[in-house]
Design a protein around this motif. Structure first.
Motif, PDB file in Angstrom:
ATOM      1  N   ALA A  13       0.852  -1.180   0.000  1.00 54.52           N
ATOM      2  CA  ALA A  13       0.000   0.000   0.000  1.00 54.52           C
ATOM      3  C   ALA A  13       0.892   1.235   0.000  1.00 54.52           C
ATOM      4  N   TYR A  26      -3.199  -7.540  -2.983  1.00 56.64           N
ATOM      5  CA  TYR A  26      -3.793  -6.215  -3.121  1.00 56.64           C
ATOM      6  C   TYR A  26      -4.056  -5.972  -4.599  1.00 56.64           C
ATOM      7  N   ASP A  48      -3.510   3.490  -6.760  1.00 54.93           N
ATOM      8  CA  ASP A  48      -3.872   2.102  -6.456  1.00 54.93           C
ATOM      9  C   ASP A  48      -3.423   1.153  -7.564  1.00 54.93           C
ATOM     10  N   SER A  50      -0.971  -1.863  -6.857  1.00 54.79           N
ATOM     11  CA  SER A  50      -1.417  -3.205  -7.233  1.00 54.79           C
ATOM     12  C   SER A  50      -0.407  -3.869  -8.169  1.00 54.79           C
ATOM     13  N   ASN A  69       2.508  -4.922  -6.098  1.00 50.00           N
ATOM     14  CA  ASN A  69       2.088  -6.023  -5.235  1.00 50.00           C
ATOM     15  C   ASN A  69       2.085  -7.336  -6.014  1.00 50.00           C
TER      16      ASN A  69
END
Length: 179
Positions: free
Chosen positions: A23, A39, A47, A51, A54
């Motif tokens: 995050a 995520y 985001d 992502s 992630n």
């Protein structure tokens, strides 16, 4: 070194692996070896970047690659598979990457928004070599209400431009990504 061409971007990706964080406010702890929690969020440009990293951090390369794809690929399946294999191979040498995100900048036209996201990245290879990069990702978001066709074209990474930098990861200034 400013990375402007697709070939040069892929070269940096090979070293960096562009593996990332869970995050925006959470950094991978030094020495952490466990994969982060899953995520996957396309609500904002930041985001999408989080992502993307992630997915790579979890070795989910197809998912990471998908954050770069439009709803309808603009190349043949064979070309898409070759590009994906090169993308995947370029990430195998990276153990982890820490990510810092800056303030987003938007440019909106009829039905389309482009968002620039500044980033600073600390990449650590599987042999322990650490390098720092700073740059900008450009995200494209076509208004969902303007899309009355399938497949749907999600918010996605349109372009990335990174350059090697030096200093302390925490104090490297965010690049100016304004349009």
């Amino acid at each position: 070194m400013v990375i402007r061409s697709k070939a040069r971007f892929k070269t940096v990706c090979r070293f960096v692996g562009l593996i990332g964080l869970i995050a925006p406010s959470i950094l991978v702890a030094p020495g952490a070896s466990a994969a982060p929690d899953y995520y996957d969020n396309r609500s904002t440009a930041s985001d999408v970047i989080v992502s993307y990293y992630n997915a790579i951090n979890r070795a989910e390369y197809a998912r990471a690659y998908s954050y770069r794809l439009s709803g309808t690929p603009r190349v043949s399946t064979a070309a898409l598979n070759r590009d994906y294999e090169e993308f995947r191979a370029g990430h195998l040498e990276t153990r982890k990457v820490a990510l810092r995100l800056g303030r987003e900048f938007e440019d909106t036209a009829v039905g389309t928004t482009r968002i620039a996201v500044p980033v600073v990245i600390r990449a650590t290879s599987i042999v322990g070599v650490t390098r720092l990069f700073a740059g900008c990702y450009q995200i494209i978001a076509i208004s969902p209400s303007a899309q009355d066709y399938v497949p749907f074209d999600p918010i996605r990474i349109e372009h990335g431009s990174l350059h090697a930098t030096r200093g302390s990861f925490a104090s490297i200034p965010m690049p100016d990504c304004r349009f």
